[in-house]
Write an enzyme that holds these catalytic residues in place. Structure first.
Site, PDB file in Angstrom:
ATOM      1  N   GLU A  20      72.072 -31.436  15.754  1.00 10.68           N
ATOM      2  CA  GLU A  20      72.026 -30.174  16.501  1.00 10.68           C
ATOM      3  C   GLU A  20      72.314 -30.405  17.984  1.00 10.68           C
ATOM      4  O   GLU A  20      73.092 -29.657  18.607  1.00 10.68           O
ATOM      5  CB  GLU A  20      70.627 -29.548  16.370  1.00 10.68           C
ATOM      6  CG  GLU A  20      70.372 -28.926  15.017  1.00 10.68           C
ATOM      7  CD  GLU A  20      68.889 -28.669  14.732  1.00 10.68           C
ATOM      8  OE1 GLU A  20      68.588 -28.160  13.650  1.00 10.68           O
ATOM      9  OE2 GLU A  20      68.034 -28.981  15.586  1.00 10.68           O
ATOM     10  N   VAL A  68      41.850 -34.417  22.460  1.00 12.76           N
ATOM     11  CA  VAL A  68      40.895 -35.223  21.705  1.00 12.76           C
ATOM     12  C   VAL A  68      41.227 -36.696  21.917  1.00 12.76           C
ATOM     13  O   VAL A  68      42.369 -37.114  21.733  1.00 12.76           O
ATOM     14  CB  VAL A  68      40.961 -34.855  20.203  1.00 12.76           C
ATOM     15  CG1 VAL A  68      40.051 -35.766  19.390  1.00 12.76           C
ATOM     16  CG2 VAL A  68      40.577 -33.400  20.004  1.00 12.76           C
TER      17      VAL A  68
END
Ligand code: FAD
Length: 467
Positions: A186, A94
């Protein structure tokens, strides 16, 4: 205080004989949940996404660090909706919105019309006005990002095996993660594990365990969204894994061969305020910025956009003056309206996006019935972050008060919670099997890199750098 919903003029309702067209942009956590919530509704749902897959972003770092293969954490959107008869899936980006015509335009020039629009286009990396840093320190948001990071990390070790100059080898073996939120923590923890546990024994000219993994954070502590005690535990666990944690260290410049850091003090020189880290592998985990679709929507509808590019929404998640358009998930600057409490900002996490998706869908159905829309209420279940094997922190919200723990129990909790939420993906047992293998053998199975560009002897130096 609960807001009274403003009575806005109803959207140009479809003729009674025609089903309402609900167009959903983005099939991440918010869009997926909204579409699923409409599965039994008498509406025609169209989902448009620029990718053909839904991505479970919380495990993306596992792909970036070669622990899991892409199909373990991503699923074709078309396959997810194969049994939802009222849903059509389109691949497209879009690029424009025309609220007056109730139409969106796609990059290929085609248009899509709607009676109700839900925009759930998410966020992208934010470099605080230094977009030129992206080339040298890629962020982690999509599968392509994860492949690019995995490639950089693995090829840095490959280049180190051939490098004879100690300083150049040290730079190749210096991995810098910028930003100590859950993703940065992480990444840093897992990189340290790869260097110390996975790779030793595979190289002849250097010891992979000598790799230097740094976690650079501008704020005063890691995991700032967590209570301070859990931040401290997370920092201890990172250091135990061998990560060099530097808090209060603001990055001021990044180039192809390293970064400049400003800090109250620097290692070995208490008075210095700025120092350089030479590294060929930097990873950006410091900032996010809403999808550019937010600004397009702001320009087209007059909705306010905040500094992160998020769209300010009404309590029911619609845009001011446009009850037919809802913005949800990471793209929305939304608040939670709980009875008897001041409205609270909703964090940019997957439960927030999913809950907004359900509310936006429910409000479309209410409007179709002529009922007033309901304000959004966010239920906060808490926060989890993993650091590495047996290392995680958990901060759960419960009616009896917070439940906080860290270490092995927190790691097991994190592991099973993530497998539980992998619903609809290549089966959970397979992912569990990959992790079990990694657990017992420290093996990281997804280490295949293709399309390696080999430096040419007669190329200029810039083109001879490691990929
Ligand atoms: C690495 C990482 C780790 C994370 N870990 C956690 C975690 O442990 N726990 C947690 O709760 N949250 C985590 N998050 C945050 C969580 O993933 C987001 O809050 C959540 O994905 C937001 O959902 P969303 O639907 O708004 O957007 P997204 O899930 O990002 O989905 C947006 C979708 O829109 C599509 N799109 C974008 N622009 C266009 C366009 N112009 N045209 C068509 N389609 C478009 C994209 O392709 C995408 O499919 C993490 C995020 C990242 C990046």
């Amino acid at each position: 205080m609960m807001p009274r919903m403003k009575e806005s003029p109803p959207p140009s309702a479809p003729p009674a004989t025609q089903r309402a067209r609900v167009l959903i942009v983005g099939c991440g956590f918010g869009g997926l949940e909204a579409a699923r919530a409409l599965r039994h509704a008498p509406v025609d749902v169209t989902l448009v996404d620029r990718n053909n897959h839904h991505l479970f972003q919380p495990l993306l770092y596992q792909v970036a660090t070669a622990g899991l293969a892409a199909p373990s954490i991503a699923a074709p959107i078309r396959h997810l909706f194969r049994r939802q008869a009222n849903a059509t899936v389109l691949l497209g980006e879009v690029v424009g919105v025309d609220p007056a015509a109730h139409a969106l335009s796609l990059a290929d020039g085609s248009q899509l019309r709607y009676d109700y629009l839900i925009v759930a286009a998410g966020a992208t990396h934010g470099y605080f006005g230094h977009d030129e840093w992206a080339e040298h320190a890629p962020g982690l948001k999509t599968l392509d990002d994860a492949f690019a990071i995995r490639r950089r990390v693995l090829l840095a070790f490959e280049a180190a095996e051939k490098e004879t100059d100690p300083a150049a080898r040290a730079a190749l073996l210096t991995f810098v993660v910028i930003g100590a939120g859950p993703t940065g923590v992480e990444m840093a923890g897992t990189l340290a594990e790869i260097a110390r546990r996975t790779l030793p024994g595979e190289f002849r000219n250097f010891d992979p365990a000598s790799a230097h993994v740094l976690l650079v954070e501008g704020g005063p502590r890691v995991l700032q969204a967590f209570p301070e005690a859990l931040s401290t535990r997370a920092c201890e666990q990172l250091e135990r894994l061998g990560v060099d944690v530097r808090t209060g260290a603001r990055v001021t410049a990044i180039d192809a061969h390293g970064l400049q850091v400003e800090s109250a003090s620097s290692p070995g020189n208490a008075s210095a305020s700025s120092y350089r880290i030479n590294s060929n592998c930097m990873i950006w985990a410091a900032g996010v910025s809403a999808s550019p679709l937010g600004r397009l929507l702001g320009q087209a509808t007059g909705a306010q956009i905040d500094r992160a590019g998020r769209v300010a929404v009404e309590p029911d998640l619609s845009l001011p003056g446009h009850p037919e358009i809802s913005v949800i998930g990471d793209l929305a600057a939304a608040r939670s309206y709980a009875p008897g409490r001041e409205p609270q900002p909703v964090p940019g996490v997957s439960p927030g996006a999913k809950q907004m998706g359900r509310t936006a869908a429910a409000n479309i159905l209410r409007r179709l019935k002529g009922s007033p829309a309901l304000p959004f209420r966010y239920i906060d279940y808490g926060n989890l972050a993993t650091i590495g094997r047996h290392a995680a922190v958990v901060d759960l919200t419960s009616p009896l008060g917070p439940i906080r723990f860290s270490g092995t129990l927190a790691w097991l909790f994190w592991l099973f919670a993530h497998i539980w939420f992998l619903i609809g993906f290549r089966n959970r047992v397979a992912v569990l099997a990959d992790w079990a293998t990694a657990y017992f053998r420290y093996h990281r199975p997804a280490r295949i890199v293709t399309g390696v560009r080999h430096p040419q002897a007669d190329a200029p130096p810039a083109e001879r750098e490691a990929d």
